[in-house]
Write a protein that holds these residues in place. Structure first.
Motif, PDB file in Angstrom:
ATOM      1  N   LEU A  45       7.256  -2.120  -0.168  1.00 31.67           N
ATOM      2  CA  LEU A  45       6.095  -1.012   0.681  1.00 31.67           C
ATOM      3  C   LEU A  45       6.174   0.163  -0.336  1.00 31.67           C
ATOM      4  CD1 LEU A  45       6.454  -1.419   4.284  1.00 31.67           C
ATOM      5  CD2 LEU A  45       4.801  -2.330   2.925  1.00 31.67           C
ATOM      6  N   GLY A  46       7.339   0.607  -0.594  1.00 31.55           N
ATOM      7  CA  GLY A  46       7.273   1.908  -1.405  1.00 31.55           C
ATOM      8  C   GLY A  46       6.592   1.758  -2.967  1.00 31.55           C
ATOM      9  N   ARG A  47       7.188   0.617  -3.354  1.00 35.48           N
ATOM     10  CA  ARG A  47       6.735   0.013  -4.819  1.00 35.48           C
ATOM     11  C   ARG A  47       5.053   0.211  -4.930  1.00 35.48           C
ATOM     12  NH1 ARG A  47      11.392  -2.996  -5.097  1.00 35.48           N
ATOM     13  NH2 ARG A  47      10.115  -4.783  -4.333  1.00 35.48           N
ATOM     14  N   ARG A  48       4.454  -0.606  -3.779  1.00 36.51           N
ATOM     15  CA  ARG A  48       3.061  -0.725  -3.932  1.00 36.51           C
ATOM     16  C   ARG A  48       2.232   0.452  -3.546  1.00 36.51           C
ATOM     17  NH1 ARG A  48       2.980  -4.943   0.936  1.00 36.51           N
ATOM     18  NH2 ARG A  48       0.805  -4.496   0.983  1.00 36.51           N
ATOM     19  N   GLN A  49       3.043   1.418  -2.959  1.00 36.94           N
ATOM     20  CA  GLN A  49       2.293   2.664  -2.595  1.00 36.94           C
ATOM     21  C   GLN A  49       2.681   4.002  -3.682  1.00 36.94           C
ATOM     22  OE1 GLN A  49       1.726   4.246   1.211  1.00 36.94           O
ATOM     23  NE2 GLN A  49       2.142   2.127   2.308  1.00 36.94           N
ATOM     24  N   GLY A  50       3.500   3.465  -4.589  1.00 36.59           N
ATOM     25  CA  GLY A  50       3.725   4.444  -5.763  1.00 36.59           C
ATOM     26  C   GLY A  50       4.823   5.626  -5.117  1.00 36.59           C
ATOM     27  N   LYS A  51       5.622   5.209  -4.232  1.00 38.91           N
ATOM     28  CA  LYS A  51       6.650   6.189  -3.530  1.00 38.91           C
ATOM     29  C   LYS A  51       7.797   5.367  -3.197  1.00 38.91           C
ATOM     30  CE  LYS A  51       7.020   9.438   0.166  1.00 38.91           C
ATOM     31  NZ  LYS A  51       7.640  10.453  -0.581  1.00 38.91           N
ATOM     32  N   ARG A  52       8.901   6.091  -3.726  1.00 38.65           N
ATOM     33  CA  ARG A  52      10.090   5.657  -3.000  1.00 38.65           C
ATOM     34  C   ARG A  52      10.513   5.586  -1.600  1.00 38.65           C
ATOM     35  NH1 ARG A  52      15.772   6.982  -6.330  1.00 38.65           N
ATOM     36  NH2 ARG A  52      17.181   5.391  -5.358  1.00 38.65           N
ATOM     37  N   LEU A  53      10.628   4.719  -0.748  1.00 40.23           N
ATOM     38  CA  LEU A  53      11.080   4.950   0.384  1.00 40.23           C
ATOM     39  C   LEU A  53      12.541   4.480   0.590  1.00 40.23           C
ATOM     40  CD1 LEU A  53       7.857   3.227   2.054  1.00 40.23           C
ATOM     41  CD2 LEU A  53       8.413   5.626   1.793  1.00 40.23           C
TER      42      LEU A  53
END
Length: 403
Positions: A45-53
């Protein structure tokens, strides 16, 4: 529902992940079926949103639970029997609530809130109202702040009160209310928080706390509040949560009454005695926590409600689209008076003047609120009278002359 220890740990790691707030947490659980599965899905999910979760590791979550246990607390999850039934119904209810005490949490409750820089008249009425509500079998909920909140808690220690903290359980705010927390717990009350252990409260944490105060309660009573007061934010949350809003009228000459008087003009129930609250709350309690709340009175649309966290917007994420930057939800601004405590007078005269208002108050009550002897109060009042700043009334009461 009852979580296992492993599930509770997964829930804690998920809600402590940056970008995951109560709404996103609920969406993830519904989408993936469990917190463990949601944790596994976070990297993608983080990769697809450009954010590290990146959730906290297990050791860090275990340390938080252990620290809470050492203070005599525990984590209660939504859906568990001990979780407050009314709070569970609100939008953005905390998935996990850190609780000390707690047997009182599912007793019918009313919130009492108001100014930190309260007048003696406001404090006296708060005490009378809190005591009466407690005698009627209601728990009193407030925010542990100075002024109205503290007086409400103290007035109903023996009948039961709930304090909602803006920070972690080991970061009592203000710090000099540690003894009040001990008294609340010692008399069978409860102290609750949703923020982690070690968390120092910031400006935006107070609106988060406020929506829990109103969420725990069938109704919220605002006793003194200026027009730009954090107490009015709590009243707004009560409306959004379909709960009752009450307001105590005050002198139009006192700025501390401007917000409460405005609430009455906007349709809040006027309160001048305990019966005014009980008459409205009684039928709601009889219907039970699962019934619909108060009738709608132009309540805000929940779809327009601002978020409490910088949450990732899962609803805007189309799995067929390539990775990109998804904007976070808007967040609430910090209320003007909640980031720091107001000026705390350090001399008797200034403290006494701050407690005066256009409403008459007896010298004995004024001395008790100021924490000084009656002789000191009489000396200060004489000086104020010579300056033309106070008016004397029958039975030894005095009031401030507004200029």
């Amino acid at each position: 529902m009852q979580l296992t220890d492993a599930q509770r740990l997964d829930w804690l790691r998920l809600i402590r992940t940056e970008g995951i707030g109560p709404r996103t947490f609920r969406t993830l659980i519904n989408r993936f079926g469990s917190a463990a599965a949601a944790l596994d899905a976070l990297p993608d999910l983080g990769r697809r949103q450009g954010k590290r979760l990146e959730p906290p590791n297990r050791a860090r979550a275990e340390d938080e639970i252990a620290a809470l246990i050492r203070l005599g607390g525990r984590l209660i999850a939504t859906g568990e029997a001990d979780y407050p039934h009314l709070l569970q119904q609100i939008d953005a209810a905390p998935p996990l609530l850190a609780v000390r005490g707690g047997a009182i949490l599912n007793r019918p409750s009313v919130a009492l809130i108001g100014s930190r820089n309260a007048s003696t008249a406001g404090l006296a009425f708060t005490e009378r109202l809190a005591h009466g509500l407690g005698q009627a079998g209601l728990a009193v909920v407030s925010g542990l702040a100075r002024g109205i909140d503290a007086r409400a808690h103290k007035a109903c220690l023996q009948t039961g009160t709930v304090a909602v903290m803006a920070g972690g359980h080991d970061r009592i705010y203000p710090a000099n209310h540690a003894s009040l927390v001990d008294a609340i717990l010692g008399e069978g009350g409860a102290v609750v928080a949703e923020m982690p252990m070690g968390w120092e409260p910031r400006g935006r944490d107070f609106p988060r706390r406020n929506r829990i105060i109103s969420g725990l309660s069938y109704g919220t009573v605002v006793i003194e509040a200026a027009r730009r007061s954090g107490s009015l934010i709590t009243a707004r949350y009560a409306l959004e949560q379909n709960r009752e809003v009450f307001a105590v009228p005050g002198s139009p000459l006192d700025p501390r009454a401007e917000g409460t008087n405005d609430l009455i003009r906007q349709g809040a129930t006027l309160v001048s005695e305990v019966a005014h609250v009980l008459d409205v709350i009684g039928p709601l309690i009889e219907r039970g926590p699962d019934a619909d709340g108060a009738p709608a009175r132009g309540r805000p649309d929940l779809r327009e409600q601002l978020s409490f966290w910088d949450e990732i917007d899962l609803d805007a994420l189309d799995p067929t689209e390539p990775a990109g930057q998804t904007p976070f939800a808007r967040t609430l601004p910090a209320p003007c008076e909640d980031l720091e405590d107001p000026f705390e007078p350090d001399d008797d005269r200034t403290r006494i003047v701050a407690l005066l208002s256009p409403s008459p108050i007896g010298t004995d009550e004024l001395a008790r609120s100021a924490g000084v002897g009656v002789r000191i109060v009489q000396t200060v009042l004489l000086e104020l009278e010579l300056d033309g700043r106070i008016e004397r009334h029958g039975s030894g009461s005095v009031s401030l002359i507004s200029r």
